[in-house]
Design a protein around this motif. Structure first.
Motif, PDB file in Angstrom:
ATOM      1  N   GLY A   9       0.815  -1.212   0.000  1.00  0.00           N
ATOM      2  CA  GLY A   9       0.000   0.000   0.000  1.00  0.00           C
ATOM      3  C   GLY A   9       0.844   1.254   0.000  1.00  0.00           C
ATOM      4  N   SER A  10       1.946   1.219   0.720  1.00  0.00           N
ATOM      5  CA  SER A  10       2.851   2.367   0.759  1.00  0.00           C
ATOM      6  C   SER A  10       3.473   2.621  -0.618  1.00  0.00           C
ATOM      7  CB  SER A  10       3.946   2.114   1.792  1.00  0.00           C
ATOM      8  OG  SER A  10       4.892   3.133   1.775  1.00  0.00           O
ATOM      9  N   VAL A  11       3.917   1.573  -1.275  1.00  0.00           N
ATOM     10  CA  VAL A  11       4.494   1.708  -2.618  1.00  0.00           C
ATOM     11  C   VAL A  11       3.440   2.228  -3.586  1.00  0.00           C
ATOM     12  CG1 VAL A  11       5.404   0.401  -4.587  1.00  0.00           C
ATOM     13  CG2 VAL A  11       6.311   0.006  -2.300  1.00  0.00           C
ATOM     14  N   PHE A  12       2.219   1.720  -3.486  1.00  0.00           N
ATOM     15  CA  PHE A  12       1.142   2.173  -4.357  1.00  0.00           C
ATOM     16  C   PHE A  12       0.852   3.660  -4.129  1.00  0.00           C
ATOM     17  CE2 PHE A  12      -3.394   3.073  -4.975  1.00  0.00           C
ATOM     18  CZ  PHE A  12      -3.489   2.817  -6.334  1.00  0.00           C
ATOM     19  N   GLY A  13       0.775   4.077  -2.879  1.00  0.00           N
ATOM     20  CA  GLY A  13       0.477   5.474  -2.556  1.00  0.00           C
ATOM     21  C   GLY A  13       1.552   6.423  -3.038  1.00  0.00           C
ATOM     22  N   VAL A  14       2.798   6.066  -2.794  1.00  0.00           N
ATOM     23  CA  VAL A  14       3.908   6.932  -3.210  1.00  0.00           C
ATOM     24  C   VAL A  14       3.974   7.013  -4.732  1.00  0.00           C
ATOM     25  CG1 VAL A  14       6.424   7.125  -3.257  1.00  0.00           C
ATOM     26  CG2 VAL A  14       5.253   6.653  -1.109  1.00  0.00           C
ATOM     27  N   SER A  15       3.813   5.876  -5.402  1.00  0.00           N
ATOM     28  CA  SER A  15       3.880   5.899  -6.869  1.00  0.00           C
ATOM     29  C   SER A  15       2.717   6.687  -7.465  1.00  0.00           C
ATOM     30  CB  SER A  15       3.909   4.481  -7.436  1.00  0.00           C
ATOM     31  OG  SER A  15       2.709   3.807  -7.142  1.00  0.00           O
ATOM     32  N   LEU A  16       1.547   6.628  -6.846  1.00  0.00           N
ATOM     33  CA  LEU A  16       0.407   7.398  -7.331  1.00  0.00           C
ATOM     34  C   LEU A  16       0.651   8.899  -7.185  1.00  0.00           C
ATOM     35  CD1 LEU A  16      -2.519   7.245  -8.425  1.00  0.00           C
ATOM     36  CD2 LEU A  16      -3.263   7.348  -6.051  1.00  0.00           C
ATOM     37  N   VAL A  17       1.153   9.317  -6.029  1.00  0.00           N
ATOM     38  CA  VAL A  17       1.421  10.742  -5.792  1.00  0.00           C
ATOM     39  C   VAL A  17       2.515  11.254  -6.722  1.00  0.00           C
ATOM     40  CG1 VAL A  17       2.361  12.368  -4.099  1.00  0.00           C
ATOM     41  CG2 VAL A  17       0.590  10.749  -3.418  1.00  0.00           C
ATOM     42  N   VAL A  18       3.583  10.486  -6.887  1.00  0.00           N
ATOM     43  CA  VAL A  18       4.684  10.920  -7.749  1.00  0.00           C
ATOM     44  C   VAL A  18       4.231  10.978  -9.204  1.00  0.00           C
ATOM     45  CG1 VAL A  18       6.957  10.246  -8.632  1.00  0.00           C
ATOM     46  CG2 VAL A  18       6.501  10.181  -6.189  1.00  0.00           C
ATOM     47  N   THR A  19       3.419  10.020  -9.625  1.00  0.00           N
ATOM     48  CA  THR A  19       2.926  10.027 -10.998  1.00  0.00           C
ATOM     49  C   THR A  19       2.053  11.240 -11.273  1.00  0.00           C
ATOM     50  OG1 THR A  19       3.000   7.619 -11.087  1.00  0.00           O
ATOM     51  CG2 THR A  19       1.602   8.726 -12.697  1.00  0.00           C
ATOM     52  N   VAL A  20       1.141  11.536 -10.372  1.00  0.00           N
ATOM     53  CA  VAL A  20       0.270  12.698 -10.554  1.00  0.00           C
ATOM     54  C   VAL A  20       1.090  13.994 -10.547  1.00  0.00           C
ATOM     55  CG1 VAL A  20      -1.576  14.043  -9.471  1.00  0.00           C
ATOM     56  CG2 VAL A  20      -1.806  11.572  -9.681  1.00  0.00           C
ATOM     57  N   ALA A  21       2.068  14.082  -9.656  1.00  0.00           N
ATOM     58  CA  ALA A  21       2.911  15.283  -9.594  1.00  0.00           C
ATOM     59  C   ALA A  21       3.740  15.438 -10.869  1.00  0.00           C
ATOM     60  CB  ALA A  21       3.824  15.220  -8.379  1.00  0.00           C
ATOM     61  N   LEU A  22       4.281  14.342 -11.379  1.00  0.00           N
ATOM     62  CA  LEU A  22       5.107  14.408 -12.580  1.00  0.00           C
ATOM     63  C   LEU A  22       4.277  14.779 -13.805  1.00  0.00           C
ATOM     64  CD1 LEU A  22       8.106  13.990 -13.005  1.00  0.00           C
ATOM     65  CD2 LEU A  22       7.627  11.655 -13.697  1.00  0.00           C
ATOM     66  N   VAL A  23       3.089  14.220 -13.922  1.00  0.00           N
ATOM     67  CA  VAL A  23       2.209  14.568 -15.039  1.00  0.00           C
ATOM     68  C   VAL A  23       1.776  16.033 -14.926  1.00  0.00           C
ATOM     69  CG1 VAL A  23      -0.064  14.131 -16.045  1.00  0.00           C
ATOM     70  CG2 VAL A  23       1.439  12.225 -15.487  1.00  0.00           C
TER      71      VAL A  23
END
Length: 77
Positions: A9-23
């Motif tokens: 869940g932690s990996v999923f949350g961090v990857s989701l936030v980083v993806t949205v920020a990068l886009v």
């Protein structure tokens, strides 16, 4: 086989936030590059805001490239 759901869940949350920020950052760069100067007949004063928009766009693209390079570094290291 045990799955550490908290870590997943932690990996999923961090990857989701980083993806949205990068886009979002890349989108800001595209918007900055698409800004056109206003004609003088419509009250456009000059290229000051255009230069600022282009500089901000290049900064956004540079930050995107740095984030991708850091991600590749994390994978390789």
């Amino acid at each position: 086989m045990n799955i550490d759901w908290a870590a997943l869940g932690s990996v999923f949350g961090v990857s989701l936030v980083v993806t949205v920020a990068l886009v979002g950052l890349f989108t800001l760069g595209i918007v900055g590059l698409s800004k056109q100067p206003e004609p003088a007949a419509q009250g456009g004063s000059g290229s000051g805001s255009l230069v600022l928009a282009r500089t901000g766009a290049y900064l956004c693209f540079g930050l995107c490239a740095a984030a991708v390079a850091y991600g590749i570094y994390l994978i390789v290291a």
